[in-house]
Design an enzyme around this catalytic site. Structure first.
Site, PDB file in Angstrom:
ATOM      1  N   GLU A  24      40.624  42.387  35.600  1.00 17.59           N
ATOM      2  CA  GLU A  24      40.112  41.054  35.248  1.00 17.59           C
ATOM      3  C   GLU A  24      38.660  41.093  34.776  1.00 17.59           C
ATOM      4  OE1 GLU A  24      42.904  38.180  38.041  1.00 17.59           O
ATOM      5  OE2 GLU A  24      40.883  38.659  38.728  1.00 17.59           O
ATOM      6  N   GLU A  41      49.739  39.651  37.158  1.00 18.92           N
ATOM      7  CA  GLU A  41      49.504  38.978  38.437  1.00 18.92           C
ATOM      8  C   GLU A  41      49.914  37.521  38.333  1.00 18.92           C
ATOM      9  OE1 GLU A  41      45.631  39.017  40.201  1.00 18.92           O
ATOM     10  OE2 GLU A  41      45.235  41.106  39.650  1.00 18.92           O
TER      11      GLU A  41
END
EC number: 3.2.1.23
Length: 667
Positions: free
Chosen positions: A151, A308
């Site tokens: 991320e 995710e």
């Protein structure tokens, strides 16, 4: 040539963090993963402190045992570089690598991503651990993909320290070449901001009044590129050690993240991956799932991986709600419907300690005697049944223009209205198409538009000459172009396009506005079709276009609010206000019908329809978000894949359930 993932079918799994648990639990993990149908897990994402306990000293023994165990149990590994969470020893040795916020405060370590993206010390340390990891595991049979970092920009999208300032100046030199061009681009004659030396230029730190808009825009661009350079550096190290293993990093294409220009990032990835989490306050979060999925598929140019999402509640919103009955399954298969060839969660086993201990997982705190676990096992069976869907593509004839530069620029300070939010404006146009079952792609302004009949630009405040010409050419060549208010207003340097609004699109739209009348919060204006407009109005004068809706109240009563124009061989529309939902839906329905665009399938209200097209068959996903059963017409020789049963001519979808129908394609 991009490398492909070798895991067969629809990959299934999540983040696996065995270092958080006693080793005796690992055998249970393997047994339960097999029971759930897990085929791939991400490992090592936050394990830097364990893999390198002191600078230059490496210990891969724990990870060796984990990867061997996964391979023995037939589970593939998406092996991460652990560079999103540098260890404490690194910051003790290099405190200058800690990030500085806009107010000049240096932050401390103790969480994750607490580093300056421009720090040479961080880059050296990150590439060193990446090289050691690649050397050690390049030939391991469990490793099928590299998961680079995690991320990017989630917690450190920008650092304002002196090191970042120096890097920013280097980026600006490469972009502009000399100070005269920079001063012209930034309009520095305003407020005596002229620069005579590169060293005078700083990041847009906290200041007493409104900062220069082009300065801020270039800062956004720099920060995105600086993080991208970290990704490509790690990717290249991994590629040198293991040239056949694909690399990815997890994007965050979701409502509240806008730090990175993913159009620039996506071509650098072998496989595009995304993280997506629902907003608990969104009563129709299924729309955001679809919008995000369509956008990620467009970035990837085809199938992608959901790296995710959550089985239930997250831990980082003001109120973190659990998912309702069937919602876990509907969410996951909605991502598959929009092109995901893999479904994964954060994380496999719910943590009992640490910052994310209240984040849901595939194996929850309650263990296997839980609804989440039963849903996880059922989903694994569903994904096995959908194996043949892998690799199939979308079928959109409608494209929505999305541009991070336009988003950044429109949301800078001192706009005509602070009420405008790029993501919200795009969603208001996307939502009626979703409700109608119309397939949508997302495109950048300069994209090849030849596959589309309709292109929508709900919010394109900033557009360069190339992008504007491309969109106008699409219309003049026979396409239908619809443009939202405050679009085309400025060029790539945030300079207002003179001569009247909507700037770059004025002639193609056949309108000209000389003054803007943004509406106050809660204020609305009447429209001649019986609806209302909010957020915006402007004094539109026709110069070839015909009025479709006009204002009936307020200072612009009688002035056109929605227009239609013939341009070349095509048609253009301009919406000079934000119509209410019903009015906007009616307009978009008319626009796409006139262009010959039909839904992928007629469905009852509340039943989502999406289509993936394979070589020999179409795969129709039907997701029932209502409390009533639905019946949908399908092909006479159709089969419902989740049950394996023929559904000749029609399929029934129970309340809250999903059907995936294979319809063979003829020649």
């Amino acid at each position: 040539m991009k490398r492909e993932l070798s895991v067969p079918g629809i990959a299934y799994g999540g983040d696996y963090n065995p270092e958080q648990w006693p080793e005796e639990t690992w055998a249970e993990d393997m047994r339960l993963m097999r029971e759930a149908g897990v085929t791939m897990v991400s490992v090592g994402i936050f394990s830097w402190a364990l893999l390198e306990p002191a600078e230059g000293e490496y210990d891969f023994s724990l990870l060796d045992r984990v990867l061997d165990l996964l391979h023995e149990n037939g589970i593939a590994a998406d092996l991460a570089t652990p560079t999103a969470a540098p260890p404490a020893w690194f910051f003790k040795a290099h405190p200058e690598a800690l990030p500085v916020d806009q107010d000049g405060r240096r932050l401390s370590y103790g969480s994750r991503q607490t580093f300056c993206p421009s720090s040479p010390a961080y880059r050296r340390a990150a590439l060193r651990i990446t090289a050691e990891l690649a050397r050690h595991y390049a030939g391991h049979p469990a490793v099928v993909m590299w998961h680079v970092h995690n991320e990017y920009g989630c917690h450190n999208p920008a650092c304002y320290c002196d090191t970042s300032a120096q890097a920013f100046r280097g980026w600006l030199r490469a972009r502009y070449g000399d100070l005269a061009k920079l001063n012209d681009a930034w309009g520095t004659t305003f407020w005596s901001q002229w620069y005579y030396d590169w060293d005078e230029i700083l990041p847009p730190r906290a200041t007493g009044a409104v900062p220069n808009p082009t300065h801020q825009l270039d800062w956004h661009r720099f920060c995105s590129d600086e993080l991208l350079s970290l990704y490509t550096a790690e990717r290249d190290v991994l590629g040198q050690a293991a040239p056949d293993i694909p690399a990815t990093t997890n994007f965050m294409v979701m409502y509240n993240f806008d730090a990175l220009d993913y159009w620039r990032w996506a071509p650098k990835l072998d496989i595009v991956s995304n993280d997506h989490y629902l907003q608990s306050a969104d009563p129709e979060s299924q729309i955001d799932i679809a919008l995000s999925g369509d956008q990620v598929r467009s970035l990837a140019g085809g199938p992608w991986l959901l790296m995710e999402h959550s089985t239930g509640a997250v831990n980082w919103q003001p109120v973190n709600r659990a998912k309702g009955p069937g919602e876990l399954r509907r969410n996951a298969l909605a991502h598959v419907a929009r092109g995901a060839d893999g479904i994964a969660y954060f994380q496999w086993r719910a943590a009992k300690a640490g910052a994310e201990q209240w984040h849901s997982a595939m194996l929850p705190h309650a263990g296997t005697d839980s609804q989440i676990w039963r849903d996880v096992v059922r989903l694994g069976a569903d994904l096995r049944a959908l194996a043949e869907v892998r690799g199939s593509a979308g079928t959109a004839q409608v494209a929505i223009v999305w541009d991070w530069n336009a988003r950044w620029a429109m949301e800078l300070p001192s706009q005509p209205s602070a009420e405008l939010r790029f993501q919200d404006l795009v969603r208001t146009w996307y939502e009626p198409l979703w409700r109608s079952g119309v397939a949508v792609d997302f495109v950048r302004p300069d994209a090849d538009l030849s596959a589309y009949r309709v292109v929508l630009a709900p919010s394109l405040y900033l557009v360069d000459d190339e992008g504007a010409a491309n969109l106008v050419s699409f219309a003049s060549g026979g396409g239908t172009l619809a443009v939202g208010f405050h679009s085309g207003a400025v060029d790539e340097n945030c300079h207002v396009r003179l001569g009247g609004y909507p700037g770059a699109f004025r002639e193609a739209l056949g309108v000209r506005s000389d003054e803007l009348f943004p509406l106050l919060p809660g204020e609305s204006v009447g429209l001649s079709g019986g609806g209302t407009g909010t957020l915006w109005s402007e004094r539109v004068r026709l110069s070839g276009a015909e009025p479709v809706e006009s204002y009936t109240t307020g200072p612009l009563a009688g002035i056109p609010a929605v227009t239609r124009n013939s341009h070349g061989e095509g048609t253009t529309w301009y919406l000079a206000t934000q119509p209410d939902a019903a009015t906007l839906a009616g307009l978009l329905d008319r626009i796409r019908r006139e262009a010959g665009v039909e839904p992928v399938r007629a469905t009852p209200e509340g039943v989502e329809a999406a289509l993936r097209r394979g070589t020999d068959a179409d795969y129709l996903f039907l997701i029932n978000h209502t409390d009533c059963p639905a019946h949908i017409a399908v092909a006479a020789d159709a089969t419902e894949l989740l049950t394996g049963k023929p559904v000749p001519g029609a399929v029934s979808v129970a309340a809250g359930e999903i059907a995936v129908v294979r319809e063979p394609r003829g020649d």
